[in-house]
Every structure is written in C-alpha cells, then in structure tokens.
Design a protein around this motif. Structure first.
Motif, short mmCIF file in Angstrom:
data_model
loop_
_atom_site.label_atom_id
_atom_site.label_comp_id
_atom_site.label_asym_id
_atom_site.label_seq_id
_atom_site.Cartn_x
_atom_site.Cartn_y
_atom_site.Cartn_z
N UNK A 274 0.89 -1.33 0.08
CA UNK A 274 0.03 -0.11 -0.13
C UNK A 274 0.63 1.21 -0.10
N UNK A 275 0.35 2.26 -0.39
CA UNK A 275 0.97 3.57 -0.31
C UNK A 275 1.48 3.89 1.07
N UNK A 276 2.85 4.33 1.20
CA UNK A 276 3.41 4.58 2.39
C UNK A 276 3.94 3.53 3.31
N UNK A 277 3.64 2.20 2.65
CA UNK A 277 3.94 0.95 3.49
C UNK A 277 5.32 0.33 3.04
N UNK A 278 5.98 -0.26 4.11
CA UNK A 278 7.08 -1.08 3.89
C UNK A 278 6.93 -2.43 4.13
N UNK A 279 7.29 -3.25 3.22
CA UNK A 279 7.00 -4.78 3.24
C UNK A 279 8.43 -5.44 3.21
N UNK A 280 8.58 -6.11 4.17
CA UNK A 280 9.86 -6.95 4.08
C UNK A 280 9.74 -8.43 3.50
N UNK B 241 13.90 -6.42 0.20
CA UNK B 241 14.35 -8.03 0.18
C UNK B 241 15.34 -8.21 1.21
N UNK B 242 15.26 -9.50 1.97
CA UNK B 242 16.38 -9.59 3.07
C UNK B 242 16.24 -11.02 3.44
N UNK B 243 17.33 -11.37 3.94
CA UNK B 243 17.36 -12.76 4.52
C UNK B 243 17.43 -12.45 6.12
N UNK B 244 17.43 -11.25 6.47
CA UNK B 244 17.81 -11.08 7.76
C UNK B 244 16.36 -10.43 8.50
N UNK B 245 15.69 -11.19 9.43
CA UNK B 245 14.63 -11.08 10.02
C UNK B 245 14.99 -10.06 10.94
N UNK B 246 15.83 -9.69 11.66
CA UNK B 246 16.39 -8.48 12.23
C UNK B 246 16.01 -7.13 11.58
N UNK B 247 16.37 -7.34 10.49
CA UNK B 247 16.47 -6.03 9.66
C UNK B 247 14.76 -5.91 9.25
N UNK B 248 13.89 -6.96 9.14
CA UNK B 248 12.46 -6.69 8.93
C UNK B 248 12.03 -5.99 10.15
N UNK B 249 12.36 -6.55 11.29
CA UNK B 249 11.76 -6.07 12.61
C UNK B 249 11.99 -4.55 12.78
N UNK B 250 13.12 -4.24 12.30
CA UNK B 250 13.47 -2.41 12.47
C UNK B 250 12.80 -1.65 11.43
N UNK B 251 12.58 -2.42 10.33
CA UNK B 251 12.22 -1.21 9.10
C UNK B 251 10.62 -1.40 8.71
N UNK B 252 10.23 -2.78 8.84
CA UNK B 252 8.83 -3.06 8.05
C UNK B 252 7.72 -2.90 8.83
N UNK B 253 6.51 -2.54 8.12
CA UNK B 253 5.19 -2.59 8.54
C UNK B 253 4.75 -4.03 8.72
N UNK B 254 5.06 -4.77 7.56
CA UNK B 254 4.34 -6.20 7.38
C UNK B 254 5.64 -7.05 6.87
N UNK B 255 5.60 -8.25 6.94
CA UNK B 255 6.54 -9.15 6.52
C UNK B 255 5.97 -10.34 5.85
N UNK B 256 6.67 -10.75 4.79
CA UNK B 256 6.04 -11.95 4.03
C UNK B 256 7.11 -12.77 4.00
N UNK C 175 2.52 -14.54 6.36
CA UNK C 175 2.65 -13.25 6.20
C UNK C 175 1.69 -12.31 7.26
N UNK C 176 2.12 -11.20 7.64
CA UNK C 176 1.23 -10.51 8.46
C UNK C 176 2.01 -9.23 8.97
N UNK C 177 1.56 -8.63 9.88
CA UNK C 177 2.19 -7.59 10.45
C UNK C 177 3.45 -8.18 11.17
N UNK C 178 4.54 -7.17 10.91
CA UNK C 178 5.57 -7.41 11.58
C UNK C 178 5.68 -8.04 12.93
#
Length: 334
Positions: A37-43, A208-223, A233-236
């Motif tokens: 979505x607009x303004x959303x960061x997905x990992x 796009x990352x292999x690092x779940x720690x990075x996803x935690x720090x930056x994403x709204x949602x993770x797949x 998938x769901x909210x980080x």
C-alpha cells in the motif's frame, strides 16, 4: 495505510525458467499474491535461492511472469519498452552492492543525474541532483558532485545509489538486500534513512532480505518466502513475536536475541525444479520429524496435500497444516 488500495499488487504470479539438457523447468516463483500500500514498507524474507530476488525483479518488469500479473496503481504492468521506461520512473530498484551499481568512471553527479537524462528531464538538473543527494543524507551535496565511487565509504556509495533512485521522485522503492554489504555500524544509518524517506515522501518499499532482524527494524509487514511461495505473512510484530510456520520459527530461532535452542534445519532447500509434493517445507520440517504433526493428525497432509496460495491482503496468514490444526483445536478465549 490499512484501508488504502495497494499501490502495487501481485496476483498468482509464477515465473518458470526452462531446464537445461532435458532437466525439468525451474519454478523460481510458484504462485505469489502480494500487495504493497502507499507509504507501506513490506519485508520479503527467506533463505538464498527461495525466489525473493526473482520476484523483486519481476515487480520492475525485469523478468516477465510466466503466469499471473503485476498491477501498479490499478493498471496491469505493460511490458513494452516505452511503458516500462515510464513505469521505472515511478518504481526504482536499489541493489545490494553499491560498488557494482556505480560506474567507477562516473562522478557522483553523473551517477545521480543519469536517470534524469534517460527520462528527458527538462527542469534544473543541478538542483534536482543536489536535492536527491541531500535527501539521501549527503550534505552539503555540492561537496560530493565531483567525487568518484572509490573516494567514498560503503555507506556513502549506498546513499549515492539511493539518491539516484530518489532523483526521479518515485512512489515505490524495491530494495534488494540494501545493507547486506555494509558494516554493521552503517546499516542502522541506511535503515533510518529509508524510514525517514517513507515519512517525508510517502514512499512505499519492498525490502528483500534474509535478515529477520532487519525486517523487525524497518517493516510494517513481513512476507516469509520458501521455495517460490510465501508461507507466512502478516504485521511484522505479529509474525516475528508469535511465528506460526515452522520455517519462520527456525529463522527466528537463530537470531542472537532469541530464547531457547536454535532450530537446525536439515539439508538445503529442495531443487526448485523438483518441488516436493504436499507442503514444500515438509522434507526439512522439525515439527514433522519430531512427531508433532502426527500427534496433530496432519502428517499425511504435510507429505501429500498442497496448500493454497496465501492472499496478498495483508492480514495474518500461514500455509501450514500443523499450524492450522493447532489453531482449530485451541480453546476459545473467554
């Protein structure tokens, strides 16, 4: 962000590469639904070889899907040269290795201005380059105009790459392992920059990352992706604090801050030209190997019953017979 329609939408996407010398075709992306979505960061998270980069490249028209479609701002992606050129002004790619993304013979100014020249920018080029560099954290920007990539640190080079994307004022960034080649001390700065750009410019991003720690720090949602398909998938916060899929649990268990013993996955991911029947993770699944799936009565389904493609709506979903069986039998909250 929760109610806006997706800026980018992927529907039933499949990307297959022909096999060589009579070998089966490689199913690199084997059915993916995803919305940003607009303004959303997905990992987009997963091991090397799971199809993350192929999926990311397909979002920019660099790889044409075998089936399914990519939609941007409500319109299906057009793969003609002219349409892709216009689209790439609105959606930009940031690659892992800034040194490989920059021509060593071009100054920083020319590297950032290149996109403007390709797209026939008619405004003040110098002002646009200066603003992009400044937004990317290289200030004062004029100090960097005549420098060459070898004169910059790794973090500065990555900022130049980001500036080269920002100069076209895109709505979407697709960042493929944007901090993987950087020192730990610089990674936080680049992640903070991406978050600031989202706040200031309303940018959407797929990281796009292999690092779940990075996803935690930056994403709204993770797949979480495994062998060509999204398996959770769901909210980080939801996915990373209460993972439901055994694969997600295993990825999280090896983080330094994880409690308990790490889950050691057996072997490498299967060959994408020979995807196993049933759940594609079952040949490495510690839940199945430990007998928990049998106790839940789903061990046969794990080995022989495929799971449907998860929807791209953003709600929490999991592709796992065992996880679903647990939830079906869990006592209702009072």
């Amino acid at each position: 962000m929760t109610t806006a329609p997706p800026l980018l939408r992927v529907e039933s996407l499949r990307i297959t590469f022909p096999g060589r010398n009579g070998t089966p075709a490689v199913r690199a992306v084997d059915g993916v639904d995803l919305g940003i979505r607009p303004g959303e960061i997905v990992a987009l998270v997963g091991e090397s070889g799971c199809g993350k980069t192929t999926l990311a490249r397909s979002l920019l028209g660099l790889v044409k899907p075998t089936a399914g479609r990519v939609t941007f701002d409500g319109a299906p992606l057009d793969y003609s040269s002219r349409a892709l050129k216009a689209y790439r002004k609105r959606a930009q790619l940031v690659l892992q290795d800034p040194s490989g993304s920059l021509n060593p013979r071009h100054t920083v100014y020319d590297a950032v201005a290149e996109g403007l020249r390709i797209h026939g920018h008619h405004g003040d080029e110098r002002a646009a380059v200066a603003e992009a560099l400044s937004r990317a954290g290289l200030r004062p920007p004029e100090r960097f105009f005549l420098r060459y990539p070898h004169e910059l640190s790794g973090g500065q080079r990555q900022r130049v790459v980001i500036a080269g994307a920002l100069v076209l004022e895109p709505e979407l960034l697709v960042a493929d392992e944007p901090v993987a080649s950087l020192d730990a001390s610089v990674r936080g700065e680049i992640l903070a920059l991406l978050l600031r750009l989202r706040t200031e410019l309303g940018l959407s991003a797929l990281v796009v990352t292999h690092d779940l720690g990075l996803a935690w720090n930056i994403a709204d949602r993770v797949a979480v992706m495994y062998l060509g398909r999204i398996v959770e998938t769901g909210a980080v916060e939801q996915v990373l604090t209460a993972p439901r899929h055994p694969y997600t649990q295993a990825l999280l268990s090896v983080l330094p801050e994880a409690s308990g013993d790490p889950v050691v996955l057996g072997g490498e991911p299967p060959d994408p030209s020979r995807i196993p029947s049933g759940c594609r993770f079952h040949v490495r699944c510690h839940v199945l190997a430990g007998g928990e799936a049998e106790r839940a009565g789903v061990h046969r389904a794990c080995r022989g019953q495929d799971l449907e493609i998860l929807g791209g709506s953003g709600e929490a979903q999991v592709a796992c017979h065992w996880a679903r069986a647990r939830e079906d039998t869990a006592p209702a909250a009072s």
